[in-house]
Structure formats: structure tokens, C-alpha cells
Scaffold this active site. Structure first.
Site, PDB file in Angstrom:
ATOM      1  N   ARG A  87       0.854  -1.194   0.000  1.00  0.00           N
ATOM      2  CA  ARG A  87       0.000   0.000   0.000  1.00  0.00           C
ATOM      3  C   ARG A  87       0.885   1.236   0.000  1.00  0.00           C
ATOM      4  O   ARG A  87       1.890   1.292   0.734  1.00  0.00           O
ATOM      5  CB  ARG A  87      -0.908   0.031   1.244  1.00  0.00           C
ATOM      6  N   GLU A 120      -3.723   7.159  -5.363  1.00  0.00           N
ATOM      7  CA  GLU A 120      -3.805   6.443  -6.633  1.00  0.00           C
ATOM      8  C   GLU A 120      -5.046   6.949  -7.347  1.00  0.00           C
ATOM      9  O   GLU A 120      -6.089   7.046  -6.693  1.00  0.00           O
ATOM     10  CB  GLU A 120      -3.914   4.932  -6.406  1.00  0.00           C
ATOM     11  N   HIS A 128      -0.578  -0.064  -9.833  1.00  0.00           N
ATOM     12  CA  HIS A 128      -1.249  -1.035  -8.949  1.00  0.00           C
ATOM     13  C   HIS A 128      -1.799  -2.236  -9.737  1.00  0.00           C
ATOM     14  O   HIS A 128      -3.007  -2.474  -9.783  1.00  0.00           O
ATOM     15  CB  HIS A 128      -2.378  -0.335  -8.157  1.00  0.00           C
TER      16      HIS A 128
HETATM   17  C1  8YV Z   1      -6.145  -5.002  -6.261  1.00  0.00           C
HETATM   18  C2  8YV Z   1      -5.110  -5.425  -3.905  1.00  0.00           C
HETATM   19  O1  8YV Z   1      -5.553  -3.840  -6.574  1.00  0.00           O
HETATM   20  O2  8YV Z   1      -6.035  -7.438  -3.119  1.00  0.00           O
HETATM   21  C3  8YV Z   1      -5.585  -6.341  -2.826  1.00  0.00           C
HETATM   22  O3  8YV Z   1      -5.525  -5.957  -1.639  1.00  0.00           O
HETATM   23  O4  8YV Z   1      -4.550  -4.415  -3.639  1.00  0.00           O
HETATM   24  C4  8YV Z   1      -5.261  -5.793  -5.356  1.00  0.00           C
HETATM   25  O5  8YV Z   1      -5.478  -7.109  -5.574  1.00  0.00           O
HETATM   26  C5  8YV Z   1      -7.526  -4.623  -5.952  1.00  0.00           C
HETATM   27  O6  8YV Z   1      -7.785  -4.411  -4.629  1.00  0.00           O
HETATM   28  C6  8YV Z   1      -8.566  -5.398  -6.680  1.00  0.00           C
HETATM   29  O7  8YV Z   1      -9.862  -4.968  -6.398  1.00  0.00           O
END
Ligand code: 8YV
Length: 323
Positions: free
Chosen positions: A236, A265, A284
Site C-alpha cells: 500500500r 492512486e 497497482h
Molecule cells: C487489487 C489489492 O488492486 O487485493 C488487494 O488488496 O490491492 C489488489 O489485488 C484490488 O484491490 C482489486 O480490487
């Protein structure tokens, strides 16, 4: 029963919901829902499958009728889990299935940063592939280097395996609590945060974002790192302090940084990090492979189906709701 889905998801996951007899309402616009829109769309829904949305207290208090919220992510820092728990709303996530894809991204960023690869590519685009100089465009080698994992869980374990396999890297790690099975599997050594900073040639961040880890990598931390250290963050963006990181890179306090996550982001296109030779940034995409995104969507659908049947979610974030 109705499920509101906040993004276009792979057909297999939607088919799973429909096969369970659920009515699926999907947000298909290519923009994030506002808080008001999210609340409004959930008013007649029994469940929410949420990707890329903030699930905050205000939303939860306006949506207490929801029987389950399934996140399309392993991370749940964008969700007020405490309030959901008080309201007895089960929250599901998608652990495990994205470990390989995310570790691949961390490995890619480590290697790309070690050779200033993104900047070199940009120079060709700019017409700046010029005169050959034996002492120009030099990177650093990773063979036998020390990898410091901050947050050795499933993703960190996969990153470590890749680094050992490719470069026989020595693995050290820092966690809240020791991961003894990973120590045995990798021959990894547990060290304090300060030792992690001092000893690592590459630091790769794989922890979740909490009040403890927020801003953990600041100037004070960068100053303790080796001058030739590479900082990689696929977890993060708020775990590093961006201004401090930028300064540390500009002033060559550390060698370089590979980031799949930023704060905010999307990153602004005029962010100075994007024009620095020693920085590689991705938007990301840690979990963004066909297989992984299918698996994540499927797990989120399975969490919804279980929640609507009144069963325990296969991947439950807040077991406390059961007392
Ligand atoms: C994706 C993520 O960016 O799973 C997570 O915590 O950061 C990533 O897999 C995203 O959240 C998919 O919705």
C-alpha cells in the site's frame, strides 16, 4: 435476492452468482461510484460485492440491511471492519490466490529498478539512445544480495522464493510476530526493523496498511538503509512517505525504488518520481493477471453466496461477528 457489484467482473464469477439464483446488478460506468451513489444502489440489495470502493462508517450505517459484503481484494484497509463487526455484517476477502501474481510484480520491480529499466525505455522513446559509453547506464547486480522482507506472509514468502531461486539471495525479515514455518522453508532470519533497514540490499514491503505500518518508511528509515539499497512496495502506498522517499532518491540516500502502489492512486502524471532514472512505477497491477483476477472474483462470489445463505464466509475478515 439481489447483489450489487461495483465493477465489471469476469463472467465466471457473475455466472456463479446467477447460478445460485441471485439477481446481479452491476455498475458498468468507468468511474468510481460516489458515496451517495453507492448507498443508493445498495438500498434494494441484500449483498455488496465491492471492488475499488471505500466502505466507511457512513456507508455502513446507511446500509445496515446488507447481509454480506465481499471485497474483491485481500487488503481491507479501505473498509471500516470495526463498524461492520458492530453491525454484524460479515466482510469477506480474497487471500492466497494473488500471492504469486503480486510476488511476480515485486520481483519485476526489483529487477527493473536495479537496471533503471523504465527510464532507459523512456529514453529510447524520447530519441535519446545516443553514444555508447562503457561507464554509462550502469545498474547493480542482485546475485547473493540480502533481501529484507517487511511483512513475511503469503506474498512475502513467494517473493523470497523467487529471489532465492534466481539470485541465491539471503533472506531476513521483520514482522509483528515471527513466521517460523517460513523461517524453516526459506532459511530466513527474523531481525528488528532497524536491522532490516541496515542489512538489506533490497527491502520489499508486503505488510498490510495499519496504524502501525502507515508512514513507516520515512526519511529516518531511508537514512538507515544502505546507499545501494532498492526499496520495493507492492502493498500500500501509504506505508512509505512519498515526499521523504522522493527526497531520499533525489539525494541518493538509497539507490532506487520500485512502486506498484502510491498515495494517492492514481499518481499525478507530473509526480517527480515518474521522471527519475532510479524509479520504476506501475499502476497497482500486482494482482492483474487473467488467472488471478478470475480466482479473486470467484472467491468474492463464493463469499456472497455463503453470506446470503447465512453460512460462515469461506474467507471471513471479521470472525468476531460470531462472538
Ligand atoms: C487489487 C489489492 O488492486 O487485493 C488487494 O488488496 O490491492 C489488489 O489485488 C484490488 O484491490 C482489486 O480490487
Amino acid at each position: 435476492m439481489k447483489v450489487f457489484v461495483t465493477r465489471i467482473l469476469p463472467a465466471a464469477a457473475l455466472d456463479l452468482l446467477k447460478a445460485a439464483g441471485l439477481e446481479v446488478k452491476q455498475w458498468t460506468e468507468k468511474r468510481k461510484l460516489t458515496q451517495e451513489e453507492l448507498i443508493a444502489h445498495c438500498q434494494d440489495a441484500d449483498a455488496l460485492l465491492s471492488a475499488g470502493q471505500q466502505i466507511n462508517k457512513e456507508f455502513l450505517l446507511a446500509s445496515t440491511h446488507l447481509k454480506v459484503i465481499a471485497l474483491h481484494s485481500v487488503g481491507f484497509d479501505n473498509t471500516d471492519v470495526d463498524t461492520a463487526t458492530e453491525l454484524k455484517i460479515p466482510i469477506g476477502n480474497t487471500p492466497g490466490v494473488l500471492s504469486d501474481a503480486t510476488a511476480d510484480t515485486a520481483f519485476l520491480l526489483m529487477l527493473a529498478t536495479s537496471r533503471n529499466a523504465f527510464y532507459m525505455h523512456q529514453q529510447i522513446i524520447n530519441g535519446e539512445w545516443g553514444f555508447f559509453e562503457p561507464t554509462a547506464n550502469l545498474g547493480i547486480e542482485l546475485q547473493g544480495a540480502t533481501l529484507g522482507i517487511f511483512g513475511l506472509g503469503k506474498i512475502g514468502l513467494e517473493m523470497a522464493k523467487r529471489c532465492i531461486g534466481a539470485y541465491q539471495m539471503k533472506v531476513i525479515y521483520h514482522n509483528r510476530s515471527r513466521n517460523e514455518s517460513a523461517e524453516q522453508e526459506l532459511g530466513a532470519t527474523y531481525v528488528s526493523f532497524e536491522e532490516l533497514l541496515k542489512q538489506s540490499d533490497v527491502i520489499s514491503v508486503h505488510t498490510s496498511l495499519t496504524t502501525e505500518t502507515e508512514g513507516k518508511f520515512n526519511m529516518e528509515a531511508f537514512k538507515q538503509m544502505k546507499e545501494r539499497a532498492i526499496f520495493v512496495n507492492t502493498a500500500r502506498g501509504s506505508i512509505h512517505q512519498e515526499e521523504d522517499l522522493t527526497k531520499a532518491l533525489q539525494e541518493k540516500v538509497i539507490w532506487g525504488a520500485g512502486l506498484d502502489v502510491t498515495h494517492p492512486e492514481p499518481m499525478a502524471p507530473d509526480n517527480p518520481l515518474l521522471t527519475m532514472p532510479n524509479v520504476c512505477v506501475l499502476p497497482h497491477i500486482g494482482s492483474a493477471t487473467v488467472g488471478t483476477r478470475n480466482a479473486m472474483a470467484r472467491i468474492a462470489a463464493e463469499n456472497i453466496i455463503a453470506g446470503l445463505k447465512g453460512e460462515r464466509l469461506p474467507h471471513l475478515v471479521n470472525p468476531e461477528i460470531y462472538g
